[in-house]
Design a protein around this motif. Structure first.
Motif, short mmCIF file in Angstrom:
data_model
loop_
_atom_site.label_atom_id
_atom_site.label_comp_id
_atom_site.label_asym_id
_atom_site.label_seq_id
_atom_site.Cartn_x
_atom_site.Cartn_y
_atom_site.Cartn_z
N ALA A 2 0.84 -1.20 0.00
CA ALA A 2 0.00 0.00 0.00
C ALA A 2 0.87 1.24 0.00
O ALA A 2 2.09 1.16 0.17
CB ALA A 2 -0.90 -0.02 1.23
N ARG A 3 0.22 2.37 -0.23
CA ARG A 3 0.93 3.64 -0.13
C ARG A 3 0.44 4.34 1.15
O ARG A 3 -0.75 4.57 1.31
CB ARG A 3 0.63 4.49 -1.36
CG ARG A 3 1.36 5.82 -1.34
CD ARG A 3 1.15 6.56 -2.64
NE ARG A 3 1.83 5.92 -3.76
CZ ARG A 3 1.65 6.27 -5.03
NH1 ARG A 3 0.79 7.23 -5.33
NH2 ARG A 3 2.32 5.67 -5.99
N HIS A 34 5.49 -1.40 1.82
CA HIS A 34 4.68 -0.21 1.50
C HIS A 34 5.54 0.92 0.95
O HIS A 34 6.73 1.02 1.26
CB HIS A 34 3.99 0.30 2.77
CG HIS A 34 3.05 -0.70 3.39
ND1 HIS A 34 2.19 -1.46 2.67
CD2 HIS A 34 2.85 -1.05 4.69
CE1 HIS A 34 1.49 -2.25 3.48
NE2 HIS A 34 1.89 -2.01 4.71
N LYS A 165 -2.58 10.22 -3.15
CA LYS A 165 -3.63 9.19 -3.15
C LYS A 165 -3.24 8.00 -2.27
O LYS A 165 -3.27 6.84 -2.71
CB LYS A 165 -3.94 8.73 -4.58
CG LYS A 165 -4.38 9.89 -5.47
CD LYS A 165 -5.04 9.37 -6.74
CE LYS A 165 -5.75 10.48 -7.50
NZ LYS A 165 -5.01 11.76 -7.61
N ASP A 167 -3.32 5.10 0.55
CA ASP A 167 -4.35 4.17 1.01
C ASP A 167 -4.76 4.48 2.44
O ASP A 167 -5.87 4.16 2.86
CB ASP A 167 -3.84 2.73 0.93
CG ASP A 167 -3.54 2.33 -0.51
OD1 ASP A 167 -4.51 2.16 -1.26
OD2 ASP A 167 -2.35 2.25 -0.87
N ARG A 168 -3.83 5.09 3.20
CA ARG A 168 -4.12 5.37 4.61
C ARG A 168 -3.18 6.46 5.09
O ARG A 168 -2.05 6.56 4.64
CB ARG A 168 -3.87 4.10 5.43
CG ARG A 168 -4.70 3.95 6.68
CD ARG A 168 -4.52 2.57 7.31
NE ARG A 168 -3.16 2.39 7.77
CZ ARG A 168 -2.43 1.28 7.58
NH1 ARG A 168 -2.95 0.26 6.94
NH2 ARG A 168 -1.21 1.21 8.02
#
Ligand code: ASP
Ligand code: MG
Length: 423
Positions: A2-3, A34, A165, A167-168
């Motif tokens: 994820a980013r 990540h 953008k 993810d969290r």
């Protein structure tokens, strides 16, 4: 993979030892595969120290120069964290506000973020480099450093999360999440798994000071999923990916989490906040005529004084009435002088102020579809002989104004009444 944008507050960055712990947490997220950007605050107490220097230098300081001074605290911690990450063998570099750049308006000392040029940042993250970004600072179109107002690093983190953008957006602080109420008052307060943006906005603005309110508004507007969690953990603590903190998300997202059984069944009331920073004002014997109330509140609005609760009593004889309202305590002196100046136009008799008041608010999206929330509040307080001086409501909140000395008792009573006490 994820980013993720991670943000660390001042207590997490206070000294080399703490920064080393932060670097470990950051590296473990990078090691998990990540893409990571980190936003940091100045060391705890540092911004206050810098603000003081500005005051000493010139009490009527130029906000643009103030920004040059106070933005430096975050420059120091961003460089130090990059160095510490490198010492742990990670690839890391700092990105100052002007280097991305983070564009803001030119309201120095309280600037608002416009757009962020995140292309180079994203490319660097994709290449496996950890980006370390000082929070709180930006660049005006006059090409000068700006800062975002106290607590602004939270907003920096959310804005960057939106720009890349992510993810969290994980906001690490010295508490492990958002609680049903202040755990210093109620030992059986529970940590919440998730709250909605709306609820968090109400909880933040009524006294649960976990995040800068503006950052929550921005997260809601941009749909950034935010987690509040603690950096004061050891190596065996659960990973941020397993959501050990509190998620702040949209209504729909929260429902999804509920369905996936990630959270226990929601309560009618999510949390109870208290705020002792309000002052109550009463104007007696105001003419009971059209326009009277506007004569009171128009000059306050012009002075950007935020009026919260308002009560106008039923007119007494002779066409007169009393008007009671609350303002932030910090604005009380200004407010009083504005009203005294407008005495003739408003036509009141006495101006009575009281700072020994507290606002207690119960918050929860659940109350949109349930009756009886307010009445439970009134009955529980009445049972303990707590007098209510003013009431205000919104779709997801009921607030009452009470004597400040009864704050703790009221919070405890309501926490129990709404079934929020931990087993
Ligand atoms: N260092 C700044 C402050 O104390 C910004 C922040 O930490 O959020 O207000
Ligand atoms: Mg903060």
């Amino acid at each position: 993979m994820a980013r993720i944008v991670m943000k660390f507050g001042g207590t997490s960055m206070a000294g080399s030892e703490r920064i080393r712990r932060v670097a470990q947490i950051v590296r473990s997220q990078a090691d998990a595969g990540h893409e990571v950007a980190v936003v940091v605050s100045a060391m705890a107490g540092e911004t206050d120290r810098l603000v003081n220097f500005c005051r000493e230098a010139n009490p009527l300081y130029d906000p643009a120069e103030y920004d040059v001074v106070v933005a430096s605290g975050e420059q120091v911690t961003s460089g130090l964290l990059a160095l510490t990450l490198q010492a742990l063998g990670a690839k890391a570099r700092s990105w100052l506000g002007w280097q991305m750049p983070i564009h803001t308006d030119k309201a120095y000392a309280k600037a608002r973020i416009g757009n962020i040029d995140a292309e180079a940042l994203i490319a660097s993250m994709q290449s496996g480099e950890i980006a370390v970004i000082p929070g709180f600072q930006g660049l005006s179109d006059e090409n000068r450093i700006t800062t975002l107002g106290r607590g602004g690093s939270d907003t920096s983190a959310v804005a960057i999360a939106a720009a890349v953008k992510a993810d969290r957006c994980d906001i690490y602080t010295d508490v492990d999440g958002v609680y049903t109420t202040d755990p210093r008052i109620v030992a059986r307060a529970r940590k919440l798994k998730a709250v909605t943006y709306e609820e968090m906005l109400e909880l933040a603005s009524v006294g649960a000071k976990v995040l800068q309110t503006r950052s929550v508004g921005l997260a809601m507007k941009e749909g950034v999923k935010v987690q509040v969690l603690s950096s004061f953990t050891d190596e065996n603590a659960p990973n941020a990916d397993s959501i050990p903190g509190t998620m702040i998300v949209s209504d729909e997202e929260l429902e999804k989490m509920e369905l996936e059984n990630e959270i226990v069944e929601r309560q009618l009331i999510t949390g109870i906040a208290h705020d002792k920073n309000e002052a109550k004002l009463t104007l007696t014997r105001v003419p009971d005529l059209p326009g009277a109330v506007s004569n009171i509140f128009a000059p306050l609005a012009d002075a950007a004084i935020n009026v919260d609760m308002i009560i106008q009593n039923v007119g007494r004889d002779k066409g007169e009435t009393d008007v009671t309202f609350t303002v932030p305590q910090a604005d009380l002196v200004r407010c009083t002088s504005i009203l005294e100046n407008a005495r003739e136009k408003i036509g009141f008799n006495r101006l009575i102020s009281d700072t020994k008041v507290a606002k207690i608010s119960v918050v929860g999206v659940g109350m949109k579809s349930h009756a009886g929330v307010a009445s439970t509040m009134f009955t529980s307080l009445a049972d303990r002989k707590i007098n209510i001086q003013a009431i205000s409501t919104s779709e997801i909140k009921v607030s009452v104004l009470i004597d400040e000395d009864e704050t703790e008792l009221a919070v405890r009573v309501l926490h129990t009444a709404y079934g929020l006490d931990a087993e």
